[in-house]
Scaffold this active site. Sequence first.
Site: not given
Length: 559
Positions: A138, A169, A247
Amino acid sequence: MSFLCVRTVSRFRSLSRALAPGFLLLHGNAVPKTAVFFRQQSSNTRLFSSYTAPSGVEENNSKSALKNKLPPGKEVSSKDAKEKITTSAIDLALNSVVKVFTVSSKPRLFQPWQITMQSESTGSGFVISGKKILTNAHVVANQTSVKVRKHGSTTKYKAKVQAVGHECDLAILEIDNDKFWEGMNPLELGDIPSMQDTVYVVGYPKGGDTISVSKGVVSRVGPIKYSHSGTELLAIQIDAAINNGNSGGPVIMGNKVAGVAFESLCYSDSIGYIIPTPVIRHFLNAIEESGEDVSFGSINLTYQKMDNDQLRKDFKMSDKMTGILINKINPLSDVHKVLKKDDIILAIDGVPIGNDSSVHFRKKERITFKHLVSMKKPCETALLKVLREGKEYEFNSSLKSVPPLVPKRQYDKSASYYIFGGLVFLPLTKPYIDSSCVSESALGKMPKKAGEQVVIISQILEDDINTGYSIFEDFQVKKVNGVQVHNLKHLYKLVEECCTETVRMDLEKDKVITLDYKSAKKVTSKILKSLKIPSAVSEDLQPKQQNKRSKVPPKSKEH
């Protein structure tokens, strides 16, 4: 009612304020902006953690500040024994973790021939063996540009997305610049941490431009639905703050990576999630073996638990037997060839399934049997032990995932659409359902044929030829001239190859639309011109142009 807030809390900086799409809630007058979207559905509420912004939780840009966070000799438990976090391990992380800068753009949901404004966001990543950088999918989804900056440097290096696994992901970046790799050290993957193990989240969260580290404890291990893909895979819950921008960064235990930071729980303090190493290894192995094809196993059926005593008795289960009851099987799956409705799955690969659908994980921990299924490769088979009408059977079957009738998420691809007579046709997707009044009933349906789609009339571009048809927006198209519609490409072909004066479309709820074919073609051209729409059909639906160049025959040798 339960609520699901899916927030892409990546910090988006609009490169063209005037082109801000309607789904972005822009707060304040100054850029950068934060894009937030909400929807109601479930109690599982999580958010992504890519971001770019100043923050109050930044760490000093020196190694000494990090060493204060990670004191040498700090004892943490591992799977088998306790390890010491040494200064060298900290230095290794400093020379591995990078900041990822992404510019992205994606097709508009309701005007798929257009793309949204370009937005900037940031995340984290870290170096692994083979001169590769591991980050979250992402972080780089729908990217038009990706750059990477290493700790202690001001230079941003151009990066290439080598592989993406949207299901898990995860993504791999490559940098073709020898200067970048000078002094960089790869991090090594470790094991799944145990409950109460201490871990350290390293990355570039909101609040500053320098590297940051936070300490946490493992509180839970088990499968969850990943927000990016909607796929249920193993995850680790920790109480460390995984903030916007973390992230893709490593979560370190001892001197190895315990996982990749990727989500946190909305409206809750210090509840974060990391992708564990078994999922990471599955992704990396798939890339190594098949290039870009990354998939996880799926049971491809619906089932119910067998907690009820009378239910177990009626299905002839002995007191020692445990398992799950099959309700419905995907007709396109391999298990459809060997399993039947009302079968009881007792075990997978010799691992007994509990009446609550759980399997033994480690020590006294139990997790859903879906974890065993998800770790299967497409080429692998599983041994299924089944109880059928009181008799036990064993079957070998592939657990290869079957694409759903309605896609959950779509990234890194152009949108499909077709315009005819002002009617805009689209394949139904879950993001479309979440952003419209379309019923969610299609989400529970299984495809009957490979490539099947639910084709809907997304909107009607007004013209005299379609007067009175605006009430049919979001209706499914069932048939064209009496032929059942298989998918959008099939509908496009049926309409374009129409040999009758009138095109009839049968919709859901027995509604009907008819259009004069020649008039509709003329109106389509007029609408495209007036609304500045480049084409009536997306590129993926257009027939591939054959190479019309004539091949020059080889010259014959003279004798």
